[in-house]
Scaffold this motif. Sequence first.
Motif, mmCIF file in Angstrom:
data_model
loop_
_atom_site.group_PDB
_atom_site.id
_atom_site.type_symbol
_atom_site.label_atom_id
_atom_site.label_comp_id
_atom_site.label_asym_id
_atom_site.label_seq_id
_atom_site.Cartn_x
_atom_site.Cartn_y
_atom_site.Cartn_z
ATOM 1 N N ASP A 96 0.909 -1.216 0.078
ATOM 2 C CA ASP A 96 -0.157 0.013 0.034
ATOM 3 C C ASP A 96 0.929 1.128 0.108
ATOM 4 O OD1 ASP A 96 -1.797 2.426 0.676
ATOM 5 O OD2 ASP A 96 -2.672 0.975 2.175
ATOM 6 N N PRO A 97 0.822 1.769 -1.162
ATOM 7 C CA PRO A 97 1.825 3.014 -1.081
ATOM 8 C C PRO A 97 1.774 4.168 -0.464
ATOM 9 C CG PRO A 97 0.814 2.962 -3.139
ATOM 10 C CD PRO A 97 0.445 1.480 -2.528
ATOM 11 N N THR A 98 0.349 4.214 0.276
ATOM 12 C CA THR A 98 0.238 5.263 1.120
ATOM 13 C C THR A 98 0.400 5.219 2.590
ATOM 14 O OG1 THR A 98 -2.183 4.261 1.683
ATOM 15 C CG2 THR A 98 -1.878 5.699 -0.322
ATOM 16 N N ALA A 99 0.965 4.007 2.972
ATOM 17 C CA ALA A 99 1.236 3.526 4.284
ATOM 18 C C ALA A 99 2.961 3.563 4.306
ATOM 19 C CB ALA A 99 0.632 2.424 4.684
ATOM 20 N N ALA A 100 3.390 3.682 5.683
ATOM 21 C CA ALA A 100 4.771 3.356 5.959
ATOM 22 C C ALA A 100 4.889 3.666 7.534
ATOM 23 C CB ALA A 100 5.573 4.648 5.391
ATOM 24 N N VAL A 101 6.025 3.164 8.097
ATOM 25 C CA VAL A 101 6.307 2.932 9.228
ATOM 26 C C VAL A 101 7.708 3.969 9.302
ATOM 27 C CG1 VAL A 101 5.244 1.210 10.238
ATOM 28 C CG2 VAL A 101 7.362 0.905 9.268
ATOM 29 N N PRO A 102 7.806 4.607 10.375
ATOM 30 C CA PRO A 102 9.140 5.308 10.564
ATOM 31 C C PRO A 102 10.241 4.449 10.502
ATOM 32 C CG PRO A 102 7.895 6.153 12.555
ATOM 33 C CD PRO A 102 7.189 4.770 11.575
ATOM 34 N N ALA A 103 11.546 4.714 9.613
ATOM 35 C CA ALA A 103 12.808 4.083 9.680
ATOM 36 C C ALA A 103 13.941 4.886 10.281
ATOM 37 C CB ALA A 103 12.953 3.667 7.956
ATOM 38 N N TYR A 104 14.839 4.194 10.773
ATOM 39 C CA TYR A 104 15.938 4.824 11.562
ATOM 40 C C TYR A 104 17.360 4.504 11.065
ATOM 41 C CZ TYR A 104 12.147 6.092 14.779
ATOM 42 O OH TYR A 104 11.013 6.802 15.367
ATOM 43 N N ASP A 105 18.283 5.524 11.234
ATOM 44 C CA ASP A 105 19.595 5.229 10.684
ATOM 45 C C ASP A 105 20.074 4.221 11.725
ATOM 46 O OD1 ASP A 105 19.789 7.138 8.585
ATOM 47 O OD2 ASP A 105 19.965 8.751 9.892
ATOM 48 N N VAL A 106 20.961 3.168 11.273
ATOM 49 C CA VAL A 106 21.294 2.350 12.049
ATOM 50 C C VAL A 106 23.038 2.303 11.662
ATOM 51 C CG1 VAL A 106 21.321 -0.032 12.820
ATOM 52 C CG2 VAL A 106 19.480 1.034 12.510
ATOM 53 N N ARG A 107 24.010 1.977 12.689
ATOM 54 C CA ARG A 107 25.396 1.704 12.357
ATOM 55 C C ARG A 107 25.846 0.660 13.306
ATOM 56 N NH1 ARG A 107 28.241 7.575 12.980
ATOM 57 N NH2 ARG A 107 28.323 7.627 15.162
ATOM 58 N N VAL A 108 26.690 -0.203 12.918
ATOM 59 C CA VAL A 108 27.566 -1.012 14.099
ATOM 60 C C VAL A 108 28.665 -0.509 14.127
ATOM 61 C CG1 VAL A 108 28.086 -3.617 14.543
ATOM 62 C CG2 VAL A 108 25.837 -3.019 13.139
ATOM 63 N N VAL A 109 29.331 -0.473 15.305
ATOM 64 C CA VAL A 109 30.522 0.234 15.799
ATOM 65 C C VAL A 109 31.293 -0.806 16.774
ATOM 66 C CG1 VAL A 109 32.150 2.144 16.532
ATOM 67 C CG2 VAL A 109 29.924 2.502 15.090
ATOM 68 N N ASP A 110 32.361 -1.466 16.174
ATOM 69 C CA ASP A 110 33.085 -2.210 17.239
ATOM 70 C C ASP A 110 32.189 -3.259 17.810
ATOM 71 O OD1 ASP A 110 35.591 -0.859 16.839
ATOM 72 O OD2 ASP A 110 34.861 0.450 18.339
ATOM 73 N N GLY A 111 31.238 -3.688 17.054
ATOM 74 C CA GLY A 111 30.135 -4.963 17.356
ATOM 75 C C GLY A 111 29.107 -4.329 18.113
ATOM 76 N N THR A 112 28.848 -2.912 18.341
ATOM 77 C CA THR A 112 27.675 -2.471 19.170
ATOM 78 C C THR A 112 26.454 -1.847 17.966
ATOM 79 O OG1 THR A 112 29.105 -1.886 20.844
ATOM 80 C CG2 THR A 112 26.978 -0.581 20.749
ATOM 81 N N VAL A 113 25.444 -2.293 18.069
ATOM 82 C CA VAL A 113 24.327 -1.508 17.193
ATOM 83 C C VAL A 113 23.915 -0.344 17.869
ATOM 84 C CG1 VAL A 113 22.130 -1.909 16.512
ATOM 85 C CG2 VAL A 113 23.388 -3.892 16.598
ATOM 86 N N LEU A 114 23.940 0.710 17.022
ATOM 87 C CA LEU A 114 23.955 2.224 17.393
ATOM 88 C C LEU A 114 22.597 2.668 16.605
ATOM 89 C CD1 LEU A 114 27.260 3.520 17.088
ATOM 90 C CD2 LEU A 114 26.188 2.976 19.250
ATOM 91 N N VAL A 115 21.701 3.118 17.051
ATOM 92 C CA VAL A 115 20.556 3.668 16.141
ATOM 93 C C VAL A 115 20.355 5.297 16.434
ATOM 94 C CG1 VAL A 115 17.828 3.691 16.280
ATOM 95 C CG2 VAL A 115 19.095 1.756 16.767
ATOM 96 N N GLY A 116 20.092 5.870 15.209
ATOM 97 C CA GLY A 116 20.174 7.360 15.228
ATOM 98 C C GLY A 116 18.686 7.749 15.263
#
Length: 123
Positions: A96-116
Amino acid sequence: MTPRAAHDQWQPVCALDELEVERAATALVHGQAIAIFRLADDRVFALGNHDPFAKASEVGKGIAKGIVGRRGDVPFVASPAHKHAFDLRTGKCLDDPTAAVPAYDVRVVDGTVLVGHRKAVAA
């Protein structure tokens, strides 16, 4: 108003090896309920943990309880209640092109998941 410091931009959530492959973990990030997904190739994505098609905020019915899959090159999660597929990269609904959920930036640094912060909505 002063801009946020760089260290405030990324919130550590967990170690990458604590995330099950093709399953989601949930976390409260920047005051928002987030579902974090790890794929078999160790890419990690984060979406808002809300199903926009659900009529109520039912416990256990968030996006995190969905099934991870692929449509061509597009990794997605199917919502548990109504099975709508959401692109893990953008949060856009593939059904359904009218719908979405928020997406967040993610990166992994030294094995740790970070969410922006929340990604800008693409046109």
